[in-house]
Design a protein around this motif. Structure first.
Motif, short mmCIF file in Angstrom:
data_model
loop_
_atom_site.label_atom_id
_atom_site.label_comp_id
_atom_site.label_asym_id
_atom_site.label_seq_id
_atom_site.Cartn_x
_atom_site.Cartn_y
_atom_site.Cartn_z
N LYS A 121 0.87 -1.18 0.00
CA LYS A 121 0.00 0.00 0.00
C LYS A 121 0.90 1.22 0.00
CE LYS A 121 -4.15 -1.59 2.32
NZ LYS A 121 -5.07 -1.39 3.45
N PRO A 122 0.56 2.25 -0.78
CA PRO A 122 1.36 3.48 -0.76
C PRO A 122 1.36 4.09 0.65
CG PRO A 122 -0.14 3.47 -2.63
CD PRO A 122 -0.51 2.30 -1.76
N THR A 123 2.44 4.75 1.00
CA THR A 123 2.59 5.34 2.33
C THR A 123 1.45 6.27 2.69
OG1 THR A 123 4.99 5.19 2.10
CG2 THR A 123 4.15 6.71 3.79
N ALA A 124 1.03 7.14 1.79
CA ALA A 124 -0.06 8.08 2.08
C ALA A 124 -1.35 7.32 2.42
CB ALA A 124 -0.30 9.00 0.88
N MET A 125 -1.60 6.22 1.76
CA MET A 125 -2.80 5.42 2.03
C MET A 125 -2.71 4.78 3.42
SD MET A 125 -4.44 2.59 -0.52
CE MET A 125 -4.38 3.69 -1.93
N LYS A 126 -1.52 4.27 3.77
CA LYS A 126 -1.32 3.68 5.10
C LYS A 126 -1.53 4.74 6.19
CE LYS A 126 2.45 0.80 3.76
NZ LYS A 126 3.79 0.34 4.10
N GLU A 127 -1.02 5.96 5.95
CA GLU A 127 -1.16 7.03 6.93
C GLU A 127 -2.62 7.43 7.10
OE1 GLU A 127 1.52 9.98 5.40
OE2 GLU A 127 3.28 9.00 6.28
N GLU A 128 -3.38 7.48 6.01
CA GLU A 128 -4.82 7.80 6.09
C GLU A 128 -5.54 6.73 6.91
OE1 GLU A 128 -6.34 8.13 2.12
OE2 GLU A 128 -5.11 9.90 1.68
N GLU A 129 -5.22 5.48 6.69
CA GLU A 129 -5.85 4.39 7.45
C GLU A 129 -5.48 4.47 8.92
OE1 GLU A 129 -4.92 0.68 5.50
OE2 GLU A 129 -6.06 1.23 3.70
N ALA A 130 -4.23 4.85 9.22
CA ALA A 130 -3.80 5.00 10.62
C ALA A 130 -4.56 6.12 11.32
CB ALA A 130 -2.29 5.25 10.68
N ARG A 131 -5.00 7.13 10.54
CA ARG A 131 -5.78 8.24 11.10
C ARG A 131 -7.28 7.92 11.15
NH1 ARG A 131 -2.12 11.18 7.83
NH2 ARG A 131 -3.69 11.45 6.22
N GLY A 132 -7.66 6.70 10.79
CA GLY A 132 -9.05 6.30 10.91
C GLY A 132 -9.83 6.13 9.61
N ALA A 133 -9.18 6.33 8.48
CA ALA A 133 -9.87 6.13 7.19
C ALA A 133 -10.19 4.65 7.01
CB ALA A 133 -9.01 6.62 6.04
N ARG A 134 -11.22 4.38 6.25
CA ARG A 134 -11.63 3.01 5.97
C ARG A 134 -10.48 2.27 5.27
NH1 ARG A 134 -13.31 0.63 1.43
NH2 ARG A 134 -13.45 2.60 0.31
N PRO A 135 -10.10 1.09 5.78
CA PRO A 135 -9.04 0.32 5.12
C PRO A 135 -9.46 -0.08 3.70
CG PRO A 135 -9.47 -0.54 7.32
CD PRO A 135 -10.55 0.46 7.02
N ARG A 136 -8.50 -0.03 2.80
CA ARG A 136 -8.79 -0.37 1.40
C ARG A 136 -8.06 -1.64 1.02
NH1 ARG A 136 -7.71 4.87 -1.95
NH2 ARG A 136 -8.50 3.50 -3.55
N ARG A 137 -8.71 -2.44 0.21
CA ARG A 137 -8.13 -3.70 -0.26
C ARG A 137 -7.46 -3.46 -1.62
NH1 ARG A 137 -8.19 -9.14 0.50
NH2 ARG A 137 -8.59 -10.49 -1.29
#
Length: 176
Positions: free
Chosen positions: A102-118
Motif C-alpha cells: 500500500k502506498p505510504t499516504a494510504m497507510k497514513e490515512e488508514e492509521a488516522r481512521g480512514a476506511r481500510p482499502r483492499r
C-alpha cells in the motif's frame, strides 16, 4: 505516429498500453518510460496504487510539458538508457510488487481512521476465479519488474530508435 490515449497530470498512456511519466521542471522536462507488473488494473488504479516504476528509458529534454507530449505524438523523441534510473525502478518494483503493498499516504490515512482499502489486484484475482465479472485486459509493458519473474530483460516491442548521437555520448539526458 504515437497517440496519447489517456493522460492525468504528468502521467500518460499511449495507444499501445505503455505508460510514461513527464519528469523534471516544466521548462526542462523529459519523458520516462514506466513499467507495470499487475494485470487487470485501470490506468487510475496503476497511478493511485503506484504499480509502476521507471524502466530506465528516458528522452531528451523539452521546454514544456506540451512540447514533450507533441514530440511523443510526432515520433520526435530520442530515447536513451539511464542505468541509475533503471536500478532505482528495479528497487521500487521489488517493494511495490508485494501483494500486500500500500502506498505510504494510504497507510497514513488508514492509521488516522480512514476506511481500510483492499488492493485491487487481490480483489480482481478473487473476482476472476469465481462467478464475478472478468478482469479486463492489462495495460502493461513487456518489461516485467515483478520479483517472481526472471531477471533477464525481454525486448521492448514498441521502443523507439535512438539517434546515433545519443548512443555515442553515454550520458543520460536525465543527468543534464
Amino acid at each position: 505516429m504515437a497517440r496519447i490515449r489517456q493522460r492525468r497530470d504528468r502521467h500518460f498512456i499511449d495507444d499501445h498500453g505503455q505508460l510514461f511519466w513527464i519528469n523534471g521542471p516544466d521548462h526542462h522536462c523529459y519523458l520516462s518510460e514506466q513499467r507495470q507488473w499487475r494485470e487487470g488494473l485501470s490506468f487510475e488504479e496503476v497511478l493511485e496504487w503506484k504499480q509502476c516504476s521507471p524502466s530506465g528509458l528516458v528522452s531528451q529534454r523539452f521546454t514544456s510539458l506540451q512540447a514533450a507530449c507533441e514530440a511523443f505524438e510526432h515520433n520526435q523523441v530520442i530515447w536513451s538508457s539511464d542505468l541509475y534510473l533503471r536500478r532505482m525502478g528495479d528497487e521500487m518494483a521489488l517493494q511495490r510488487g508485494c501483494d500486500d503493498y500500500k502506498p505510504t499516504a494510504m497507510k497514513e490515512e488508514e492509521a488516522r481512521g480512514a476506511r481500510p482499502r483492499r488492493q485491487p489486484w487481490l480483489t480482481n484475482a478473487s473476482a476472476s476465479s469465481g462467478s464475478g465479472p472478468s478482469v479486463t485486459a492489462a495495460l502493461r509493458c513487456e518489461l516485467s519488474a515483478r520479483p517472481s519473474c526472471a531477471p533477464t530483460e525481454a525486448p521492448h516491442l514498441h521502443r523507439r530508435r535512438r539517434s546515433s548521437a545519443a548512443q555515442g555520448s553515454g550520458v543520460s539526458p536525465a543527468a543534464h
